[in-house]
Design a protein around this motif. Structure first.
Motif, short mmCIF file in Angstrom:
data_model
loop_
_atom_site.label_atom_id
_atom_site.label_comp_id
_atom_site.label_asym_id
_atom_site.label_seq_id
_atom_site.Cartn_x
_atom_site.Cartn_y
_atom_site.Cartn_z
N HIS A 161 42.73 45.06 44.45
CA HIS A 161 43.36 43.68 43.92
C HIS A 161 43.75 43.77 45.29
CE1 HIS A 161 44.32 46.21 40.51
NE2 HIS A 161 43.01 46.49 40.92
N LYS A 162 43.88 43.62 46.84
CA LYS A 162 44.79 43.40 47.60
C LYS A 162 43.48 42.38 48.19
CE LYS A 162 45.29 43.98 52.79
NZ LYS A 162 45.41 44.82 53.84
N LYS A 163 42.13 42.71 48.20
CA LYS A 163 40.86 41.43 48.70
C LYS A 163 40.88 40.49 47.62
CE LYS A 163 36.90 43.60 49.14
NZ LYS A 163 35.67 44.23 48.97
N ILE A 164 41.04 40.49 46.11
CA ILE A 164 40.91 39.27 45.50
C ILE A 164 42.20 38.81 45.47
CG2 ILE A 164 41.58 40.87 43.42
CD1 ILE A 164 38.72 38.95 42.73
N ILE A 165 43.41 39.51 45.55
CA ILE A 165 44.43 38.40 46.23
C ILE A 165 44.83 37.52 47.16
CG2 ILE A 165 46.82 37.94 46.31
CD1 ILE A 165 46.97 39.33 43.64
N ILE A 166 44.09 38.04 48.32
CA ILE A 166 43.53 37.40 49.11
C ILE A 166 42.15 35.96 49.08
CG2 ILE A 166 42.54 37.40 51.67
CD1 ILE A 166 44.05 39.92 52.08
N LEU A 167 41.31 36.42 48.49
CA LEU A 167 40.97 35.01 48.36
C LEU A 167 41.08 34.46 47.64
CD1 LEU A 167 37.51 37.66 48.18
CD2 LEU A 167 37.79 36.47 49.90
N ARG A 168 41.45 34.59 46.26
CA ARG A 168 41.81 33.75 45.78
C ARG A 168 43.10 32.75 45.80
NH1 ARG A 168 40.63 29.44 42.34
NH2 ARG A 168 42.14 29.16 40.28
N ASP A 169 44.00 33.34 45.72
CA ASP A 169 45.80 33.18 45.77
C ASP A 169 45.86 32.53 47.10
OD1 ASP A 169 46.16 33.26 43.29
OD2 ASP A 169 46.39 35.20 43.84
N ILE A 170 45.53 32.88 48.56
CA ILE A 170 45.95 33.63 50.10
C ILE A 170 44.84 32.12 49.89
CG2 ILE A 170 46.43 33.81 52.04
CD1 ILE A 170 47.78 36.65 50.89
N THR A 171 43.89 32.26 50.42
CA THR A 171 42.48 31.11 50.68
C THR A 171 42.73 30.04 49.63
OG1 THR A 171 41.78 33.33 51.94
CG2 THR A 171 40.78 31.15 51.56
N GLY A 172 42.20 30.35 48.74
CA GLY A 172 42.23 29.28 47.73
C GLY A 172 40.61 29.34 47.38
N LEU A 173 39.43 30.26 47.15
CA LEU A 173 38.58 30.34 47.09
C LEU A 173 38.95 29.59 44.90
CD1 LEU A 173 36.29 32.90 49.04
CD2 LEU A 173 37.19 30.01 49.24
N SER A 174 37.27 29.00 44.88
CA SER A 174 37.72 29.62 43.51
C SER A 174 36.47 30.24 43.15
CB SER A 174 36.10 27.88 43.22
OG SER A 174 34.72 28.58 43.40
N TYR A 175 37.00 30.34 41.68
CA TYR A 175 36.32 31.16 40.54
C TYR A 175 34.30 32.08 41.05
CZ TYR A 175 40.80 31.56 38.08
OH TYR A 175 41.69 31.80 37.55
N GLU A 176 33.56 31.07 41.18
CA GLU A 176 32.40 30.99 41.53
C GLU A 176 32.31 31.66 42.54
OE1 GLU A 176 34.18 28.19 40.20
OE2 GLU A 176 33.37 28.61 38.70
N GLN A 177 32.74 30.95 43.83
CA GLN A 177 32.86 31.60 45.31
C GLN A 177 32.76 33.22 45.02
OE1 GLN A 177 35.48 28.43 46.74
NE2 GLN A 177 33.72 28.35 48.05
N ILE A 178 34.35 33.39 44.87
CA ILE A 178 34.53 34.91 44.51
C ILE A 178 33.92 35.57 43.80
CG2 ILE A 178 36.50 36.66 43.90
CD1 ILE A 178 39.09 34.05 44.23
N SER A 179 33.16 35.52 42.66
CA SER A 179 31.92 36.03 42.22
C SER A 179 30.78 36.27 42.98
CB SER A 179 31.34 35.01 40.75
OG SER A 179 30.38 35.72 40.39
N GLU A 180 30.42 34.96 43.60
CA GLU A 180 28.94 35.45 45.22
C GLU A 180 29.76 36.09 45.76
OE1 GLU A 180 27.46 31.72 45.96
OE2 GLU A 180 28.07 31.09 43.62
N ILE A 181 31.35 36.24 46.52
CA ILE A 181 31.15 36.95 47.58
C ILE A 181 31.38 38.55 47.39
CG2 ILE A 181 33.34 37.55 49.54
CD1 ILE A 181 34.21 34.60 49.16
N LEU A 182 31.50 38.62 46.48
CA LEU A 182 31.70 40.19 45.79
C LEU A 182 30.49 41.08 44.71
CD1 LEU A 182 35.15 39.95 44.66
CD2 LEU A 182 34.50 41.13 46.94
#
Length: 194
Positions: free
Chosen positions: A142-163
């Motif tokens: 959960h921490k990882k996804i919050i950091i990537l989306r809400d703090i860093t502001g990455l798109s869903y697509e970018q997060i999808s590829e990263i994870l």
């Protein structure tokens, strides 16, 4: 999707053009540093993680398959480097005695305070620190996804590829993570204010 300009830079970088490689890194260096800083919570450590990540990127550039954007690939490497760093640090703290040659018994030790980065302190020092404290109490996924989306502001697509998961999975994880963070935030707020 990768642009033709980016594809050309990658091709030249793979052929050994240092200028093209530097241009690629400069395009995502700031966000990569912010990701590292959010994970490791220390500017020097974040720079070390970033340096290690850039070395890995340089060594493995020939393996980059260009199916995702270069920056997404970089962010995935940075996130993995952060986890490696934190695992090593955790192990080091378990193994290191408080007494050493540099710090004999009774000597004062400089221990980092884990304060949030300066930009957060400027906005709202207490609230930011409290949110970060709550963030440390949620599961790592959960921490990882919050950091990537809400703090860093990455798109869903970018997060999808990263994870390396589907966009639907990303959205459901974000929803669960936010709900979990909100519950911890509100529960701790009640305790703190009572």
């Amino acid at each position: 999707m990768i642009s033709e300009e980016e594809r050309a830079l990658i091709k030249r970088a793979k052929e050994g053009d240092e200028g093209s490689f530097e241009t690629l890194l400069l395009s995502c260096k700031g966000k990569a540093y912010n990701i590292a800083l959010r994970y490791v919570k220390d500017e020097n450590d974040a720079m070390d993680v970033l340096q290690e990540s850039f070395i890995k990127i340089f060594r493995h550039l020939k393996n980059f398959n260009e199916e995702s954007k270069f920056e997404t690939w970089v962010y995935r490497i940075v996130v993995n480097a952060c986890y490696d760093f934190l695992r090593k640090k955790k192990k080091k703290y378990r193994e290191v005695s408080m007494e050493s040659e540099d710090h004999p018994a009774g000597a004062e030790l400089d221990i980092p305070d884990g304060a949030p980065p300066p930009e957060e302190m400027m906005l709202n020092r207490e609230e930011s620190a409290y949110i970060l404290t709550c963030l440390d109490k949620i599961p790592e996924e959960h921490k990882k996804i919050i950091i990537l989306r809400d703090i860093t502001g990455l798109s869903y697509e970018q997060i999808s590829e990263i994870l390396e998961c589907s966009i639907g999975t990303v959205k459901s994880r974000i929803s669960r993570a936010r709900k979990n963070l909100k519950e911890i935030y509100l529960n701790n707020l009640k305790i703190r204010d009572s």
